[in-house]
Design a protein around this motif. Sequence first.
Motif, PDB file in Angstrom:
ATOM      1  N   CYS A 218       0.847  -1.188   0.000  1.00 12.44           N
ATOM      2  CA  CYS A 218       0.000   0.000   0.000  1.00 12.44           C
ATOM      3  C   CYS A 218       0.892   1.252   0.000  1.00 12.44           C
ATOM      4  O   CYS A 218       2.112   1.176   0.119  1.00 12.44           O
ATOM      5  CB  CYS A 218      -0.926   0.003   1.206  1.00 12.44           C
TER       6      CYS A 218
ATOM      7  N   CYS B 199       3.208   1.554   2.999  1.00 11.82           N
ATOM      8  CA  CYS B 199       4.363   0.649   2.936  1.00 11.82           C
ATOM      9  C   CYS B 199       5.325   1.055   1.822  1.00 11.82           C
ATOM     10  O   CYS B 199       6.503   0.717   1.857  1.00 11.82           O
ATOM     11  CB  CYS B 199       3.897  -0.788   2.736  1.00 11.82           C
TER      12      CYS B 199
ATOM     13  N   CYS C 191       1.138  -4.652   8.259  1.00  7.34           N
ATOM     14  CA  CYS C 191       0.420  -3.441   7.840  1.00  7.34           C
ATOM     15  C   CYS C 191      -1.085  -3.647   7.942  1.00  7.34           C
ATOM     16  O   CYS C 191      -1.626  -4.663   7.501  1.00  7.34           O
ATOM     17  CB  CYS C 191       0.803  -3.078   6.408  1.00  7.34           C
TER      18      CYS C 191
ATOM     19  N   ILE D 211      -3.226  -2.030   6.319  1.00  9.17           N
ATOM     20  CA  ILE D 211      -3.870  -1.791   5.023  1.00  9.17           C
ATOM     21  C   ILE D 211      -3.597  -2.933   4.038  1.00  9.17           C
ATOM     22  O   ILE D 211      -4.498  -3.423   3.382  1.00  9.17           O
ATOM     23  CB  ILE D 211      -3.399  -0.447   4.424  1.00  9.17           C
ATOM     24  N   CYS D 212      -2.325  -3.337   3.919  1.00 12.23           N
ATOM     25  CA  CYS D 212      -1.996  -4.327   2.883  1.00 12.23           C
ATOM     26  C   CYS D 212      -1.455  -5.640   3.454  1.00 12.23           C
ATOM     27  O   CYS D 212      -1.215  -6.579   2.704  1.00 12.23           O
ATOM     28  CB  CYS D 212      -0.994  -3.748   1.884  1.00 12.23           C
TER      29      CYS D 212
HETATM   30 ZN    ZN Z   1       0.790  -1.507   3.745  1.00 12.88          ZN
END
Ligand code: ZN
Length: 279
Positions: free
Chosen positions: A179, A182, A255, A257-258
Motif C-alpha cells: 500500500c 508501505c 500493515c 492496510i496491505c
Molecule cells: Zn501496507
Amino acid sequence: LTSPLADAGDRHARTRLWLGDEGLAAVCETPVCIVGAGGTGSLCLTFAAYLGFRDFLLVDDDRLDASNLNRFVNATPADIGRHKIDVLAADLALKVPQCRVERLPHQFPSIDVIDRLADERFLVIGCVDSVKPRIELDILCRRLGLTYVDVGTGFGRDAAQTITDSGGQVLVSRAGGACLMCLGFTHLLDTRDYLVPGGTEAEPSVLTLNAVMAAVAVDLAVAIAAGHPREHNKVMYSRDRFTAASMLIPPSPDCAICGTGAAARVAGVLGQVPDAERR
Ligand SMILES: [Zn+2]
C-alpha cells in the motif's frame, strides 16, 4: 471499421508501433481517473490522452490562479479564475477531440467521487499535494480493486531553509502489493522532505520537474493498461543529483492496510492514521 481506434484516424500510428494493436486498444479502452488537476495532474491528462487513453474522469475543485501559469501549459492568462478541470477539458477538446472528459469539481474525498469510482474499472492517478487524501484514495482504490498510481514532487531544504534538492516519486499500489504507507509514506513524516510537500505555505513548483514525474506515471499507467505492468512499484527521482531508481517494495505483513488479514481491518484504518499525517 469496428476498431475502437477507428475514430482516431492515424493519430496513434507511431504509438501503435510501440504498443501493438492489442496494447493500444487496451490503453484506449481503459478509463482513467485523475484526482488533482494541478501542475502534475494537468500534464498526466495531456500525456495520457496523447498516448491513447480516451476516457477521463477529472476531480478537482480548484480554480486557476496567475501563479499556476508557470506550469499549467494547458491554460492561457484568460483562463484565470476558471475551474482547472474546465480549462483542461476545453484544451483537450481542441488537441485530442476523441477524448471524453467527465468533470467532478470536488475535493477528494467526496461522496460523488467515491460513488463514481465504484461504478467503473478506472485506473486511478493521484496528483494531490497533501498526505491524508492520498492515503484515503489509496485505501478506497484497494477496497474497490482499482490500481492506484500516486505522483509526488517536492523540494528538500536544510536547517537554514535553503533548498538543497528537488525531485519526486511515483508509487503504484495494487491488489496483493504494498500500500501507499508501505511504499514510503510511513517514512516521510518530515514535511520538509522533498517527497511529501508539506504545510499550507506556497511551495516551489516547476514545470520541468512536474513533466518528468508525470511522464514516469503515465508510462507506468500505459504498461498497466496494456497488460504488461512493470515489476517495480516505486520510482524515485532526484533532479539535483540526476539519479533515478526503481524498486519493488513488498507488502508488510503487519500493515493494517496491505498486510496479512488486512481486508478485515482496513475499514478502521482511517481512524488510526496519526494526526501528523492528517492534512
Ligand atoms: Zn501496507
